[in-house]
Design a protein around this motif. Structure first.
Motif, PDB file in Angstrom:
ATOM      1  N   LYS A   1      -5.082   5.375  -8.042  1.00 43.38           N
ATOM      2  CA  LYS A   1      -3.959   4.914  -8.440  1.00 43.38           C
ATOM      3  C   LYS A   1      -3.799   3.316  -8.668  1.00 43.38           C
ATOM      4  O   LYS A   1      -4.836   2.778  -7.836  1.00 43.38           O
ATOM      5  N   ILE A   2      -3.289   2.735  -9.335  1.00 41.88           N
ATOM      6  CA  ILE A   2      -3.336   1.274  -9.284  1.00 41.88           C
ATOM      7  C   ILE A   2      -2.867   0.611  -7.945  1.00 41.88           C
ATOM      8  O   ILE A   2      -3.380  -0.281  -7.616  1.00 41.88           O
ATOM      9  N   ARG A   3      -1.858   1.275  -7.462  1.00 43.33           N
ATOM     10  CA  ARG A   3      -1.714   0.866  -6.254  1.00 43.33           C
ATOM     11  C   ARG A   3      -2.854   0.892  -5.034  1.00 43.33           C
ATOM     12  O   ARG A   3      -2.859  -0.046  -4.419  1.00 43.33           O
ATOM     13  N   LYS A   4      -3.441   1.668  -5.121  1.00 43.50           N
ATOM     14  CA  LYS A   4      -4.716   1.875  -4.339  1.00 43.50           C
ATOM     15  C   LYS A   4      -5.696   0.684  -4.661  1.00 43.50           C
ATOM     16  O   LYS A   4      -6.403   0.152  -3.752  1.00 43.50           O
ATOM     17  N   ILE A   5      -6.232   0.333  -5.923  1.00 46.07           N
ATOM     18  CA  ILE A   5      -6.658  -0.947  -6.442  1.00 46.07           C
ATOM     19  C   ILE A   5      -6.390  -2.120  -5.645  1.00 46.07           C
ATOM     20  O   ILE A   5      -6.956  -2.732  -5.142  1.00 46.07           O
ATOM     21  N   ALA A   6      -4.822  -2.239  -5.821  1.00 50.32           N
ATOM     22  CA  ALA A   6      -4.294  -3.531  -5.222  1.00 50.32           C
ATOM     23  C   ALA A   6      -4.710  -3.617  -3.629  1.00 50.32           C
ATOM     24  O   ALA A   6      -4.942  -4.566  -3.004  1.00 50.32           O
ATOM     25  N   GLU A   7      -4.470  -2.388  -3.193  1.00 49.38           N
ATOM     26  CA  GLU A   7      -4.689  -2.219  -1.730  1.00 49.38           C
ATOM     27  C   GLU A   7      -6.169  -2.698  -1.369  1.00 49.38           C
ATOM     28  O   GLU A   7      -6.487  -3.367  -0.420  1.00 49.38           O
ATOM     29  N   LEU A   8      -7.212  -2.166  -1.927  1.00 51.71           N
ATOM     30  CA  LEU A   8      -8.663  -2.054  -1.624  1.00 51.71           C
ATOM     31  C   LEU A   8      -9.130  -3.823  -1.699  1.00 51.71           C
ATOM     32  O   LEU A   8      -9.776  -4.149  -0.921  1.00 51.71           O
TER      33      LEU A   8
ATOM     34  N   ASN B   1      -3.984  -0.361 -19.519  1.00 53.20           N
ATOM     35  CA  ASN B   1      -2.717  -0.403 -18.572  1.00 53.20           C
ATOM     36  C   ASN B   1      -2.719  -1.196 -17.752  1.00 53.20           C
ATOM     37  O   ASN B   1      -1.645  -1.641 -16.991  1.00 53.20           O
ATOM     38  N   CYS B   2      -3.759  -1.782 -16.989  1.00 53.82           N
ATOM     39  CA  CYS B   2      -3.814  -2.606 -16.195  1.00 53.82           C
ATOM     40  C   CYS B   2      -5.113  -3.760 -16.019  1.00 53.82           C
ATOM     41  O   CYS B   2      -6.158  -3.346 -16.613  1.00 53.82           O
ATOM     42  N   ILE B   3      -4.691  -4.884 -15.687  1.00 55.75           N
ATOM     43  CA  ILE B   3      -5.821  -6.039 -15.751  1.00 55.75           C
ATOM     44  C   ILE B   3      -5.850  -6.602 -14.344  1.00 55.75           C
ATOM     45  O   ILE B   3      -4.819  -6.845 -13.679  1.00 55.75           O
ATOM     46  N   VAL B   4      -7.042  -6.815 -13.832  1.00 53.99           N
ATOM     47  CA  VAL B   4      -7.327  -7.553 -12.382  1.00 53.99           C
ATOM     48  C   VAL B   4      -8.032  -8.717 -12.846  1.00 53.99           C
ATOM     49  O   VAL B   4      -9.256  -8.806 -13.473  1.00 53.99           O
TER      50      VAL B   4
ATOM     51  N   VAL C   1       0.320  -3.591 -16.182  1.00 54.25           N
ATOM     52  CA  VAL C   1       0.459  -4.191 -14.722  1.00 54.25           C
ATOM     53  C   VAL C   1      -0.856  -5.355 -14.699  1.00 54.25           C
ATOM     54  O   VAL C   1      -2.016  -5.127 -15.451  1.00 54.25           O
ATOM     55  N   LEU C   2      -0.521  -6.291 -14.141  1.00 51.33           N
ATOM     56  CA  LEU C   2      -1.221  -7.549 -13.882  1.00 51.33           C
ATOM     57  C   LEU C   2      -1.408  -7.647 -12.338  1.00 51.33           C
ATOM     58  O   LEU C   2      -0.445  -7.872 -11.531  1.00 51.33           O
ATOM     59  N   ILE C   3      -2.632  -7.827 -11.868  1.00 49.16           N
ATOM     60  CA  ILE C   3      -3.097  -8.159 -10.634  1.00 49.16           C
ATOM     61  C   ILE C   3      -3.970  -9.307 -10.458  1.00 49.16           C
ATOM     62  O   ILE C   3      -4.943  -9.625 -11.070  1.00 49.16           O
ATOM     63  N   GLU C   4      -3.526 -10.084  -9.401  1.00 50.95           N
ATOM     64  CA  GLU C   4      -4.430 -11.240  -9.275  1.00 50.95           C
ATOM     65  C   GLU C   4      -5.142 -11.081  -7.764  1.00 50.95           C
ATOM     66  O   GLU C   4      -4.615 -10.873  -6.793  1.00 50.95           O
TER      67      GLU C   4
ATOM     68  N   VAL D   1       5.071  -3.934 -11.152  1.00 54.32           N
ATOM     69  CA  VAL D   1       5.238  -3.270  -9.686  1.00 54.32           C
ATOM     70  C   VAL D   1       5.996  -1.834  -9.843  1.00 54.32           C
ATOM     71  O   VAL D   1       5.385  -1.001  -9.182  1.00 54.32           O
ATOM     72  N   ASP D   2       6.559  -1.786 -10.730  1.00 54.38           N
ATOM     73  CA  ASP D   2       7.022  -0.099 -11.006  1.00 54.38           C
ATOM     74  C   ASP D   2       6.119   0.754 -11.402  1.00 54.38           C
ATOM     75  O   ASP D   2       6.327   2.073 -11.673  1.00 54.38           O
ATOM     76  N   LEU D   3       5.091   0.360 -12.024  1.00 55.01           N
ATOM     77  CA  LEU D   3       4.048   1.245 -12.412  1.00 55.01           C
ATOM     78  C   LEU D   3       2.684   1.414 -11.938  1.00 55.01           C
ATOM     79  O   LEU D   3       1.709   2.106 -12.202  1.00 55.01           O
ATOM     80  N   ILE D   4       2.919   0.974 -10.439  1.00 57.70           N
ATOM     81  CA  ILE D   4       1.746   1.108  -9.607  1.00 57.70           C
ATOM     82  C   ILE D   4       1.264   2.509  -9.285  1.00 57.70           C
ATOM     83  O   ILE D   4       0.142   2.818  -8.742  1.00 57.70           O
ATOM     84  N   GLU D   5       1.915   3.420  -9.523  1.00 59.27           N
ATOM     85  CA  GLU D   5       1.678   5.068  -9.121  1.00 59.27           C
ATOM     86  C   GLU D   5       0.935   5.605 -10.291  1.00 59.27           C
ATOM     87  O   GLU D   5       0.383   6.529 -10.229  1.00 59.27           O
ATOM     88  N   ASN D   6       0.922   4.779 -11.291  1.00 60.73           N
ATOM     89  CA  ASN D   6      -0.129   5.375 -12.549  1.00 60.73           C
ATOM     90  C   ASN D   6      -1.508   5.204 -12.258  1.00 60.73           C
ATOM     91  O   ASN D   6      -1.868   4.521 -11.326  1.00 60.73           O
TER      92      ASN D   6
END
Lengths: 118, 138
Positions: free
Chosen positions: A6-13, A70-73, A94-97, A22-27
């Protein structure tokens, strides 16, 4: 079949900030590709991909749009601009810094089971 | 359906506007996402080429139920040797273009790979026309 994460897990790690989508992080994503060269990103055919890059400009977000990413870190503590957030939210990206270096980011995601594209 | 878009040389902020719009239209037409991706990647690389190399350009899009035809025309320096420009890795891009994540000599090869038919004509000192045709059904 590659492991999904999950994208949420990536951000946590990565102890990283989700700054758009933020509404898409369960993808979920399965693959990762790391590059600062957008033409390389545009050659990929994989789906469910997270892009890891240090290139922070509008072209990164446009490249993700065209390549169905769908997601850029963004690594190395790079900050996205309000214009990038506008385009990304329109395209459900989803954009993650992330404050870590590209090498460390890639290592952590690899350890978590995210697969390379090739 | 016909659409046209202006492209400004040097304005990277707007590169991708035409491809973004064409993507929305093709989605509404329920075209296979894999085919959409090929078309918009090729068009996006074409827009970046105009922004990177030319003074100004136009993107002319013509969609019918069976195929899409895209004409990217610019006023610019032209391409002296098209065969050389088609080689992966050959680039005349500036440092600024490279900072934008392009300029590695992959634009025209990426466009060729993602179009059913590509036709390039160019006059040095005048400009370049790239035409892309791709079927909308597999």
């Amino acid at each position: 079949m590659a492991t999904s994460i999950k994208i949420r897990k990536i951000a946590e790690l990565l102890e990283a900030q989700v700054v758009c989508g933020v509404d898409l992080i369960e993808n979920e994503v399965r693959y990762a590709f790391a590059s600062d060269l957008m033409s390389d990103v545009l050659t990929l055919e994989s789906e469910h991909l997270v892009l890891i890059t240090g290139l922070t400009n509008m072209q990164t977000v446009r490249t993700a749009e065209m390549a169905d990413i769908n997601c850029i870190v963004f690594v190395r503590g790079k900050k996205v601009t309000p214009e990038m957030i506008d385009v990304a939210s329109e395209n459900n990206t989803v954009l993650i810094e992330c404050k870590y270096s590209m090498f460390r980011t890639i290592g952590m995601l690899h350890d978590a089971g995210v697969s390379p594209v090739y | 359906m016909k659409f046209s878009y202006e492209v400004e040389g040097g304005n990277f902020a707007k590169a991708g506007n035409a491809a973004s719009n064409v993507k929305k239209v093709l989605k509404q037409l329920n075209v296979d996402p894999k085919i959409i991706k090929r078309i918009v990647v090729a068009l996006y690389e074409g827009e970046v080429n105009v922004v990177a190399h030319a003074y100004k350009g136009m993107v002319l899009v013509d969609i019918d139920p069976s195929r899409i035809h895209i004409r990217i025309e610019d006023e610019g320096p032209g391409i002296p040797d098209i065969d050389l420009a088609m080689q992966v890795g050959y680039s005349t891009a500036s440092a600024m273009v490279r900072e934008m994540g392009f300029g590695a000599g992959m634009g025209l090869p990426n466009m060729k790979r993602n179009a059913d038919v590509i036709d390039i004509s160019s006059k040095v000192g005048e400009g370049t026309v790239v035409e892309l045709t791709t079927k909308l059904t597999s």
